[in-house]
Motif scaffolding. Structure first.
Motif, PDB file in Angstrom:
ATOM      1  N   ALA A 140       1.434  -1.195  -0.114  1.00 22.00           N
ATOM      2  CA  ALA A 140      -0.030  -0.214   0.194  1.00 22.00           C
ATOM      3  C   ALA A 140       1.285   1.204  -0.276  1.00 22.00           C
ATOM      4  N   ASP A 141       2.402   1.099   0.746  1.00 19.01           N
ATOM      5  CA  ASP A 141       2.412   2.546   1.119  1.00 19.01           C
ATOM      6  C   ASP A 141       3.339   2.602  -0.304  1.00 19.01           C
ATOM      7  N   ILE A 142       4.052   1.934  -1.646  1.00 18.25           N
ATOM      8  CA  ILE A 142       4.494   2.188  -2.664  1.00 18.25           C
ATOM      9  C   ILE A 142       3.703   2.285  -3.444  1.00 18.25           C
ATOM     10  N   GLY A 143       2.328   1.819  -3.286  1.00 19.41           N
ATOM     11  CA  GLY A 143       1.685   1.560  -4.681  1.00 19.41           C
ATOM     12  C   GLY A 143       1.462   1.323  -5.944  1.00 19.41           C
ATOM     13  N   VAL A 144       2.045  -0.447  -5.413  1.00 18.40           N
ATOM     14  CA  VAL A 144       1.269  -1.929  -5.860  1.00 18.40           C
ATOM     15  C   VAL A 144       0.492  -3.261  -4.942  1.00 18.40           C
ATOM     16  N   PRO A 145      -0.453  -3.129  -6.198  1.00 15.38           N
ATOM     17  CA  PRO A 145      -0.995  -4.634  -5.875  1.00 15.38           C
ATOM     18  C   PRO A 145      -0.565  -5.245  -4.481  1.00 15.38           C
ATOM     19  N   GLU A 146      -1.287  -5.223  -3.674  1.00 14.65           N
ATOM     20  CA  GLU A 146      -0.997  -6.308  -2.507  1.00 14.65           C
ATOM     21  C   GLU A 146      -1.256  -6.844  -2.322  1.00 14.65           C
ATOM     22  N   ASP A 147      -0.649  -8.361  -3.601  1.00  9.71           N
ATOM     23  CA  ASP A 147      -0.632  -9.687  -3.308  1.00  9.71           C
ATOM     24  C   ASP A 147       1.257  -9.251  -4.582  1.00  9.71           C
ATOM     25  N   ASP A 148       2.168  -8.261  -4.359  1.00  6.59           N
ATOM     26  CA  ASP A 148       3.453  -8.116  -4.611  1.00  6.59           C
ATOM     27  C   ASP A 148       4.389  -9.109  -4.524  1.00  6.59           C
ATOM     28  N   VAL A 149       4.870  -9.395  -5.556  1.00  8.08           N
ATOM     29  CA  VAL A 149       5.823 -10.426  -4.299  1.00  8.08           C
ATOM     30  C   VAL A 149       6.852 -10.015  -4.080  1.00  8.08           C
ATOM     31  N   ARG A 150       7.288  -9.031  -4.453  1.00  8.59           N
ATOM     32  CA  ARG A 150       8.657  -8.236  -3.938  1.00  8.59           C
ATOM     33  C   ARG A 150       8.609  -8.047  -2.677  1.00  8.59           C
ATOM     34  N   CYS A 151       7.332  -7.352  -2.102  1.00  7.44           N
ATOM     35  CA  CYS A 151       7.204  -6.586  -1.331  1.00  7.44           C
ATOM     36  C   CYS A 151       6.595  -7.729  -0.301  1.00  7.44           C
ATOM     37  N   ALA A 152       6.466  -8.892  -0.763  1.00  8.36           N
ATOM     38  CA  ALA A 152       6.268 -10.443   0.277  1.00  8.36           C
ATOM     39  C   ALA A 152       7.862 -10.565   0.947  1.00  8.36           C
ATOM     40  N   PHE A 179      19.885  -5.187   7.601  1.00 13.54           N
ATOM     41  CA  PHE A 179      19.713  -4.474   6.577  1.00 13.54           C
ATOM     42  C   PHE A 179      20.307  -3.619   5.158  1.00 13.54           C
ATOM     43  N   GLY A 180      21.070  -3.520   5.416  1.00 13.53           N
ATOM     44  CA  GLY A 180      21.764  -2.606   4.540  1.00 13.53           C
ATOM     45  C   GLY A 180      22.170  -3.924   2.810  1.00 13.53           C
ATOM     46  N   LEU A 181      21.654  -4.878   3.336  1.00 17.25           N
ATOM     47  CA  LEU A 181      21.951  -5.929   2.376  1.00 17.25           C
ATOM     48  C   LEU A 181      20.214  -6.023   2.220  1.00 17.25           C
ATOM     49  N   LEU A 182      19.491  -5.887   2.283  1.00 15.16           N
ATOM     50  CA  LEU A 182      17.807  -6.063   1.783  1.00 15.16           C
ATOM     51  C   LEU A 182      18.183  -4.191   1.050  1.00 15.16           C
ATOM     52  N   GLU A 183      18.359  -3.669   1.606  1.00 15.45           N
ATOM     53  CA  GLU A 183      18.266  -1.796   0.973  1.00 15.45           C
ATOM     54  C   GLU A 183      18.975  -1.500  -0.606  1.00 15.45           C
ATOM     55  N   HIS A 184      20.878  -1.878  -0.326  1.00 10.31           N
ATOM     56  CA  HIS A 184      21.265  -1.957  -1.295  1.00 10.31           C
ATOM     57  C   HIS A 184      21.576  -2.978  -2.318  1.00 10.31           C
TER      58      HIS A 184
ATOM     59  N   GLY B 180      15.957 -10.413  -7.329  1.00 12.05           N
ATOM     60  CA  GLY B 180      16.950  -9.481  -7.964  1.00 12.05           C
ATOM     61  C   GLY B 180      16.584  -8.023  -6.755  1.00 12.05           C
ATOM     62  N   LEU B 181      16.199  -8.655  -5.878  1.00 12.09           N
ATOM     63  CA  LEU B 181      15.742  -7.936  -4.232  1.00 12.09           C
ATOM     64  C   LEU B 181      17.020  -7.875  -3.890  1.00 12.09           C
ATOM     65  N   LEU B 182      17.461  -9.603  -3.370  1.00 13.36           N
ATOM     66  CA  LEU B 182      18.779  -9.246  -2.694  1.00 13.36           C
ATOM     67  C   LEU B 182      20.151  -9.304  -3.988  1.00 13.36           C
ATOM     68  N   GLU B 183      19.334  -9.448  -5.152  1.00  6.92           N
ATOM     69  CA  GLU B 183      20.654  -8.485  -5.584  1.00  6.92           C
ATOM     70  C   GLU B 183      21.517  -7.113  -5.619  1.00  6.92           C
ATOM     71  N   HIS B 184      20.389  -6.548  -6.407  1.00  2.36           N
ATOM     72  CA  HIS B 184      20.478  -5.243  -6.340  1.00  2.36           C
ATOM     73  C   HIS B 184      19.725  -5.015  -4.569  1.00  2.36           C
ATOM     74  N   GLY B 185      19.211  -4.832  -4.060  1.00  3.78           N
ATOM     75  CA  GLY B 185      18.252  -4.245  -2.513  1.00  3.78           C
ATOM     76  C   GLY B 185      16.896  -3.703  -3.217  1.00  3.78           C
ATOM     77  N   ALA B 188      17.119  -0.641  -4.857  1.00  5.76           N
ATOM     78  CA  ALA B 188      16.728  -0.054  -6.366  1.00  5.76           C
ATOM     79  C   ALA B 188      16.564   0.671  -7.162  1.00  5.76           C
ATOM     80  N   ASP B 189      15.083  -0.456  -7.238  1.00  6.75           N
ATOM     81  CA  ASP B 189      13.719  -0.208  -7.912  1.00  6.75           C
ATOM     82  C   ASP B 189      12.773   1.141  -7.149  1.00  6.75           C
ATOM     83  N   GLN B 190      12.763   1.549  -6.038  1.00 10.51           N
ATOM     84  CA  GLN B 190      12.075   2.412  -5.698  1.00 10.51           C
ATOM     85  C   GLN B 190      12.368   3.555  -5.875  1.00 10.51           C
ATOM     86  N   GLN B 191      12.453   4.226  -6.565  1.00  9.53           N
ATOM     87  CA  GLN B 191      13.270   5.801  -7.274  1.00  9.53           C
ATOM     88  C   GLN B 191      12.991   6.131  -8.964  1.00  9.53           C
TER      89      GLN B 191
END
Lengths: 192, 192
Positions: A140-152, A179-184, B180-185, B188-191
């Motif tokens: 909801a926060d990033i505005g994609v369908p609620e079953d988006d895989v990346r969000c899950a 969390f750095g890994l998750l972020e970047h 892709g999330l694990l690879e690029h974080g 990467a896709d957010q902005q």
DNA sequence: TACAAAAGTGCAATCACTACACTTTTGAAC
DNA sequence: GTTCAAAAGTGTAGTGATTGCACTTTTGTA
């Protein structure tokens, strides 16, 4: 808000008695060395009644975590402007861990849970139950369908991250790295 | 390699009988509707013997996954030049899933496991056992201490990812997005 | 005050799993 | 070949969590 009648109050009271009895006995002698019969006796109820209030022996130790859940979702939903979702989750976990470090009783409780396989597994399952709700808030926060895989995936990984970090000696640093890994992403640090 | 004496051969045979009996009965009537007694009877052994070979009812369905484990580690260790570790894991999972799609029996087995909470939990626990070994292979590969947190995190997330992806309708796409999330974080896709 | 729902009880049973004391089989040494 | 200890297997009896059942007690309410 809701005024509780005597009936409901008594019910809660019974539940609390059982819960208290279980906590005391488990803390004193360990999860596996205390039987449900003994807990029921101490709470002055029958075993049948005990199981009318709690679905399993493990559940005796874990009260509703509705509070925990909404705090988690809130940490994402109401994060400070400019903060990313992984950052918000990282901060939330670090804060929560700090809060727990205060209560000396809580440390014992944590130790009990983490040193008892059945409890560890149960607690983990309960915690991971939040995955779906967290994923939906993120979506909801990033505005994609609620079953988006990346969000899950982010939700799942972040929830798993808490336990992962807990095992580390330096939790602050561990939280930053995970969390750095998750972020970047994994790629970010590799070719540097 | 190792020549097995009659004794060891018979032991394996007994084990196999039990395993076979369990598989047939569980597939026919479901995990919860078959008791260990019945399985032991069909395998023509005592219940005691059954539990000498398998530590729990759930374990009757899962043979040694040493093979699975080394395939997993090998996928990282011997990945093609230029491929990143997340990519290698992604490919490995996608390949493995394809291989399973061949066996029609395997689909039924999968369904049994995934629709039975106890089995699902057990299988997941077994699978996650590989986390430590995988983390060590990753650490060795990139040349950091074997207890590096980021390696542990990548290992854990990747292993979790398999189950996450399995639930998705389009597994190929899901695998791409999750790894892709694990690879690029997340960033990467957010902005974009 | 009466009555139905809710809460609690006690008992017997199921089912996975274990401890125990026992017999049978088997590999290998003599 | 005989002998012997370890390994494999058995049957019985138990434990401990969890459930089903038929029952009593309590309580909100009409």
């Amino acid at each position: 808000m809701t005024e509780l009648g005597r009936r409901e109050r008594k019910k809660l009271q019974t539940r609390q008695s059982i819960s208290d009895a279980a906590l005391e006995l488990f803390m004193a002698r360990g999860f596996d060395d205390v039987g449900v019969k003994e807990i029921a006796d101490r709470a002055d109820v029958s075993v049948t009644t005990l199981f009318k209030h709690f679905p399993s022996k493990e559940s005796l130790l874990f009260d509703e975590d509705e509070e925990q859940k909404s705090a988690l979702l809130g940490a994402v939903r109401d994060r400070p402007a400019g903060a990313s979702i992984p950052q918000a989750l990282r901060d939330h976990f670090v804060e929560a861990a700090k809060g727990h470090a205060d209560h000396p009783l809580f440390a014992d409780f944590q130790h009990l849970v983490r040193s008892t396989p059945a409890l560890r597994a149960y607690a983990h399952r309960m915690w991971m139950r939040h995955q779906e709700a967290l994923a939906q808030v993120i979506a909801a926060d990033i505005g994609v369908p609620e079953d988006d895989v990346r969000c899950a995936a982010l939700a799942r990984f972040a929830l798993e991250a808490r336990d992962l970090i807990f095992d580390q000696p330096d939790r602050g640093r561990a939280a930053d790295e995970v969390f750095g890994l998750l972020e970047h992403g994994w790629a970010a640090d590799q070719q540097s």
